[in-house]
Enzyme design. Structure first.
Site, PDB file in Angstrom:
ATOM      1  N   LYS A  79     -14.481  -2.775   7.996  1.00  0.00           N
ATOM      2  CA  LYS A  79     -13.131  -2.988   8.825  1.00  0.00           C
ATOM      3  C   LYS A  79     -11.836  -3.579   9.055  1.00  0.00           C
ATOM      4  O   LYS A  79     -11.470  -3.838   7.597  1.00  0.00           O
ATOM      5  CB  LYS A  79     -13.669  -4.816   9.575  1.00  0.00           C
ATOM      6  CG  LYS A  79     -13.365  -5.854   8.845  1.00  0.00           C
ATOM      7  CD  LYS A  79     -13.911  -7.376   9.294  1.00  0.00           C
ATOM      8  CE  LYS A  79     -12.784  -8.358  10.288  1.00  0.00           C
ATOM      9  NZ  LYS A  79     -12.407  -8.455   9.718  1.00  0.00           N
ATOM     10  N   ASP A  80     -11.025  -3.262   9.635  1.00  0.00           N
ATOM     11  CA  ASP A  80      -9.699  -2.972   9.589  1.00  0.00           C
ATOM     12  C   ASP A  80      -9.032  -3.073  10.695  1.00  0.00           C
ATOM     13  O   ASP A  80      -9.153  -3.723  11.691  1.00  0.00           O
ATOM     14  CB  ASP A  80      -9.502  -1.806   8.582  1.00  0.00           C
ATOM     15  CG  ASP A  80      -8.785  -0.718   9.832  1.00  0.00           C
ATOM     16  OD1 ASP A  80      -9.924  -0.876  11.155  1.00  0.00           O
ATOM     17  OD2 ASP A  80      -8.554  -0.457   9.978  1.00  0.00           O
ATOM     18  N   MET A  81      -7.834  -2.871  10.581  1.00  0.00           N
ATOM     19  CA  MET A  81      -7.191  -3.693  11.826  1.00  0.00           C
ATOM     20  C   MET A  81      -5.464  -2.547  12.006  1.00  0.00           C
ATOM     21  O   MET A  81      -4.964  -3.117  13.114  1.00  0.00           O
ATOM     22  CB  MET A  81      -5.806  -4.821  11.298  1.00  0.00           C
ATOM     23  CG  MET A  81      -6.533  -6.276  10.900  1.00  0.00           C
ATOM     24  SD  MET A  81      -5.168  -7.801  10.088  1.00  0.00           S
ATOM     25  CE  MET A  81      -4.475  -8.246  11.412  1.00  0.00           C
ATOM     26  N   GLU A  82      -6.345  -1.344  11.954  1.00  0.00           N
ATOM     27  CA  GLU A  82      -4.990  -0.210  12.514  1.00  0.00           C
ATOM     28  C   GLU A  82      -6.336   0.729  13.322  1.00  0.00           C
ATOM     29  O   GLU A  82      -5.713   1.720  13.594  1.00  0.00           O
ATOM     30  CB  GLU A  82      -4.327  -0.501  11.315  1.00  0.00           C
ATOM     31  CG  GLU A  82      -3.594  -0.895  11.329  1.00  0.00           C
ATOM     32  CD  GLU A  82      -3.579  -2.193   9.820  1.00  0.00           C
ATOM     33  OE1 GLU A  82      -3.020  -2.905  10.218  1.00  0.00           O
ATOM     34  OE2 GLU A  82      -3.984  -1.266   9.225  1.00  0.00           O
ATOM     35  N   ASP A  86     -12.190  -7.090  -0.109  1.00  0.00           N
ATOM     36  CA  ASP A  86     -13.113  -7.927   0.470  1.00  0.00           C
ATOM     37  C   ASP A  86     -14.304  -7.875   0.821  1.00  0.00           C
ATOM     38  O   ASP A  86     -14.939  -6.429   1.813  1.00  0.00           O
ATOM     39  CB  ASP A  86     -12.199  -9.156   1.020  1.00  0.00           C
ATOM     40  CG  ASP A  86     -12.457  -8.310   2.539  1.00  0.00           C
ATOM     41  OD1 ASP A  86     -12.684  -8.555   2.897  1.00  0.00           O
ATOM     42  OD2 ASP A  86     -11.378  -8.020   2.309  1.00  0.00           O
ATOM     43  N   THR A 136      -6.058  -0.417   3.216  1.00  0.00           N
ATOM     44  CA  THR A 136      -7.426  -1.540   2.861  1.00  0.00           C
ATOM     45  C   THR A 136      -8.289  -2.217   3.880  1.00  0.00           C
ATOM     46  O   THR A 136      -7.956  -2.497   5.160  1.00  0.00           O
ATOM     47  CB  THR A 136      -6.620  -3.082   1.954  1.00  0.00           C
ATOM     48  OG1 THR A 136      -5.924  -3.687   2.364  1.00  0.00           O
ATOM     49  CG2 THR A 136      -5.929  -2.163   0.520  1.00  0.00           C
ATOM     50  N   GLU A 183       0.918  -1.414   0.145  1.00  0.00           N
ATOM     51  CA  GLU A 183       0.738   0.306   0.210  1.00  0.00           C
ATOM     52  C   GLU A 183       0.854   1.080   0.047  1.00  0.00           C
ATOM     53  O   GLU A 183       0.554   2.157  -0.387  1.00  0.00           O
ATOM     54  CB  GLU A 183      -1.092  -0.110   1.379  1.00  0.00           C
ATOM     55  CG  GLU A 183      -1.570  -0.928   1.675  1.00  0.00           C
ATOM     56  CD  GLU A 183      -2.204  -1.480   3.020  1.00  0.00           C
ATOM     57  OE1 GLU A 183      -3.527  -2.241   2.861  1.00  0.00           O
ATOM     58  OE2 GLU A 183      -2.056  -1.190   3.445  1.00  0.00           O
TER      59      GLU A 183
END
Length: 268
Positions: free
Chosen positions: A200-203, A226, A117, A38
């Site tokens: 939804k993400d992770m950060e 996705d 993303t 990214e």
């Protein structure tokens, strides 16, 4: 502009600081981005140079800083680097929190952009390739079923309100939910629904937490790789679409930075 530590300033001083910042042109942007895939297109777009001076961050961390000048902006892009043991991108809330904290201390940004993303929810109208400017962030995997601790765990926060960016660039707007797993358990799903999240993400919520500690405004730009509530396995769809969706993400980030140039926070 030097930032005081939160414990050194009271609520009124925080408000004054925010007011002062909102009326001055933005000159110093910090981009936090989790994956090398990214980051590199933006490094090339803005002709940023990798920092070879290792003194900016604590010794031994794998974090990578790219920096340069674009139009009237000082641009710093921080990528947490590859995990020293496993050699993969250092994704997730722990790396995001640490990198954001150290970067704010070292670089004193006027504005943080967390770009990346994300998974999207078909039930909320998300499609692969959509890019969202996030309105609100929260966690979905910090379940603490004790009064008040439950709200702390969710950690709901608002992103910087940017109506002019939304109007000018015609970006979609949605809420973001953050957790440390790529998949989604039934418990996570219930929390994400409660958060009213589109992506939804992770950060994101971790970056928001640290930015809020230091009263640094933050915006979040998330591109959908996705469909979480679709038929395809999340990991498979993510890998398949990562490169194409990253191109859409980087285009949106570039447009946002072009819009920010020569403006103050109150004009965003």
């Amino acid at each position: 502009m030097a930032m005081a530590r939160p414990e050194e300033i009271g609520a009124e001083a925080v408000k004054e600081l925010a007011t002062e910042r909102s009326g001055a042109p933005i000159t110093n942007i910090l981009i936090i981005i989790a994956m090398q895939t990214e980051a590199i297109p933006l490094v090339n777009k803005f002709q940023l140079s990798e920092d070879t001076d290792q003194s900016l961050f604590p010794k031994g961390v794998p974090w990578v800083r790219y920096h340069g000048t674009y139009k009237d902006l000082h641009v710093n892009l921080i990528w947490p680097g590859k995990d020293l043991v496993f050699g993969v991108d250092s994704v997730g809330t722990v790396s995001a929190s640490l990198v954001t904290y150290s970067s704010i201390q070292a670089l004193k940004p006027d504005l943080i952009i967390n770009a990346g993303t994300a998974g999207g929810f078909r039930a909320k109208g998300a499609c692969v390739g959509d890019v969202y400017l996030v309105s609100d962030v929260a966690f979905h995997d910090r379940r603490i079923p004790i009064p008040v601790f439950d709200m702390y765990g969710i950690g709901a926060r608002q992103a910087l309100f940017t109506p002019n960016i939304i109007k000018e660039l015609n970006l979609k707007v949605g809420k973001l939910s953050t957790g440390d797993s790529l998949d989604m358990t039934p418990q996570d799903e219930a929390s994400i629904l409660a958060n009213d999240a589109t992506v939804k993400d992770m950060e994101g919520a971790a970056v928001a937490y640290v930015a809020d500690l230091f009263s640094v405004p933050a915006i979040f730009i998330k591109a959908v790789t996705d469909i979480v509530d679709g038929e395809k396995p999340t990991a498979e769809e993510f890998i398949k679409n990562l490169l194409a969706v990253t191109a859409a993400l980087d285009k949106a980030v570039s447009q946002v930075i072009d819009f920010i140039s020569a403006k103050c926070l109150s004009h965003l």
